[in-house]
Design an enzyme around this catalytic site. Sequence first.
Site, PDB file in Angstrom:
ATOM      1  N   TYR A   1       0.728  -0.794   0.025  1.00  0.00           N
ATOM      2  CA  TYR A   1       0.219   0.095   0.298  1.00  0.00           C
ATOM      3  C   TYR A   1       0.424   0.838   0.219  1.00  0.00           C
ATOM      4  CZ  TYR A   1      -3.766   2.989   2.122  1.00  0.00           C
ATOM      5  OH  TYR A   1      -3.836   4.240   1.729  1.00  0.00           O
TER       6      TYR A   1
ATOM      7  N   ASP B   1       9.094   3.034  -0.451  1.00  0.00           N
ATOM      8  CA  ASP B   1       8.533   3.719  -0.008  1.00  0.00           C
ATOM      9  C   ASP B   1       8.386   2.827   1.632  1.00  0.00           C
ATOM     10  OD1 ASP B   1       6.154   3.984   1.550  1.00  0.00           O
ATOM     11  OD2 ASP B   1       4.813   3.542   0.268  1.00  0.00           O
TER      12      ASP B   1
ATOM     13  N   LYS C   1       4.420  10.176   7.875  1.00  0.00           N
ATOM     14  CA  LYS C   1       4.438  10.854  10.313  1.00  0.00           C
ATOM     15  C   LYS C   1       5.468  10.462  10.282  1.00  0.00           C
ATOM     16  CE  LYS C   1       1.460   6.979   8.825  1.00  0.00           C
ATOM     17  NZ  LYS C   1       0.910   6.578   7.856  1.00  0.00           N
TER      18      LYS C   1
HETATM   19  N1  HOZ Z   1      -1.106   3.444   5.863  1.00  0.00           N
HETATM   20  C1  HOZ Z   1      -1.297   3.292   7.020  1.00  0.00           C
HETATM   21  C2  HOZ Z   1      -2.347   2.095   7.591  1.00  0.00           C
HETATM   22  N2  HOZ Z   1      -1.621   0.830   7.151  1.00  0.00           N
HETATM   23  C3  HOZ Z   1      -2.076   4.359   6.999  1.00  0.00           C
HETATM   24  C4  HOZ Z   1      -3.484   4.769   8.025  1.00  0.00           C
HETATM   25  C5  HOZ Z   1      -4.396   4.910   7.826  1.00  0.00           C
HETATM   26  O1  HOZ Z   1      -4.691   4.955   5.866  1.00  0.00           O
HETATM   27  O2  HOZ Z   1      -4.903   6.253   7.592  1.00  0.00           O
END
Ligand code: HOZ
Length: 437
Positions: A152, A247, A275
């Site tokens: 992701y 990433d 973040k």
């Molecule tokens: N990559 C985070 C979840 N695996 C992001 C959190 C979100 O999507 O709020």
Amino acid sequence: MGPSANARLSHDRSEADFARACELMPGGVNSPVRAMGSVGAHPVFYDHAKGSHVFDVDGNEYIDFIGSWGPMILGHGDERVLSAIRAAMDKGLSFGAPCEAEIKLAERIVEMVPHVEMVRMVSSGTEATMSAIRLARGYTGRDKLIKFEGNYHGHSDSLLVSAGSGMATFSIPGTPGVTEKTASDTLIAPYNDPEALAGIFRANAGEIACLIIEPIAGNMGVVPPEPGFLEAVRRLCTENGALLIFDEVITGFRCAAGGAQELFGIEADLVTMGKIIGGGLPVGCIAGKREAMEHFSPTGPVYQAGTLSGNPLAMTAGCAQLDAIREDNIYPVLEAKGALLRKVLQEAIDATNAPCTVNQIGSVATLFFSATPVRNWQDAKLCDTEAFARYFRCMLEEGFLIAPSQYEALFLSAAHTEQEIRDFGAAAQRALSQAFS
Ligand code: HOZ
């Protein structure tokens, strides 16, 4: 035991907040991964957090294994970060103009992350990955990109194909709103499979701008790269003239001070971070060699912009967090805590004969509800998500906050104590017994 163990938790105020929120925001949340529908629960509304502890609006206390999805690596509310933010706050909240704090954060990133010469600050990991692939396309003059199934990279159009995190949780292979043309430029490869990747490069010779990868996958649950996999990825990118983008929204400053490039000794062409470089405030960056980075506007033709990019508060928080990480030399400590977490989870599995597997590397881990080793998305999707949901609800009752999805990571921080990790293991044993009873 967790702080709320054996207490009958009241969630009255969280329930009332959730009802209000549902009237005002789709699903009552501002990011789908926070909704707890897939585990048969309603979200807990946070009030405040300190160290490894989170307190909800009903006054319940939890040990936090989400850590704002990664950035709270020092624990919540580290005084050094807070006091730096307070001082910066008095000087102004947003300038939309250059400030010294952005230089200081860029200097730290260049110093700590191997092979990085320049940085472009943005406000989120999604912006970072979206802009990195635009840069790669502008730099190479090619359209296609390769990403891995179950990885992701935020929610920009090109990257929401066969994605992990919420897309995996809600079993959404693709999303309405992404055009077929856009999706067709994204080629999907299985993780940890160099032969399949070589085949994709062969079938699309001369057309691939970049490959983007989570060097340690964290959004289909934690799946480390197998020996030789990242080396093969690097070699194939080089042979095919495609940029390699790591990433590192999860791994950056977490798996090592220099991220996955340092940990695995692999050079990426571009790195994206999120973040964690803002100490929890909304930040991201694209970083890499000068030659590619100078293709960004205004030195180059690839347009990328943002009023809040380089925001003084976020930059200051990031500097303070990175300085504290170095000062405390947190990595050996995090390694030890991660190993302990794996041990107590394995003991919980052994004691209950639960058909589960633990993947752990450094300070991230996932307890997969599948007895089969998990090395890619095809393995991860075999998990018994109903059993996970039962386990999740028990852990919440026990006072442990974990991500409400099988396809996320457990995050440790420097603030977690050994005792808290052991308590987590004991609670996991009780929760596994119940999940499979
Ligand atoms: N990559 C985070 C979840 N695996 C992001 C959190 C979100 O999507 O709020």
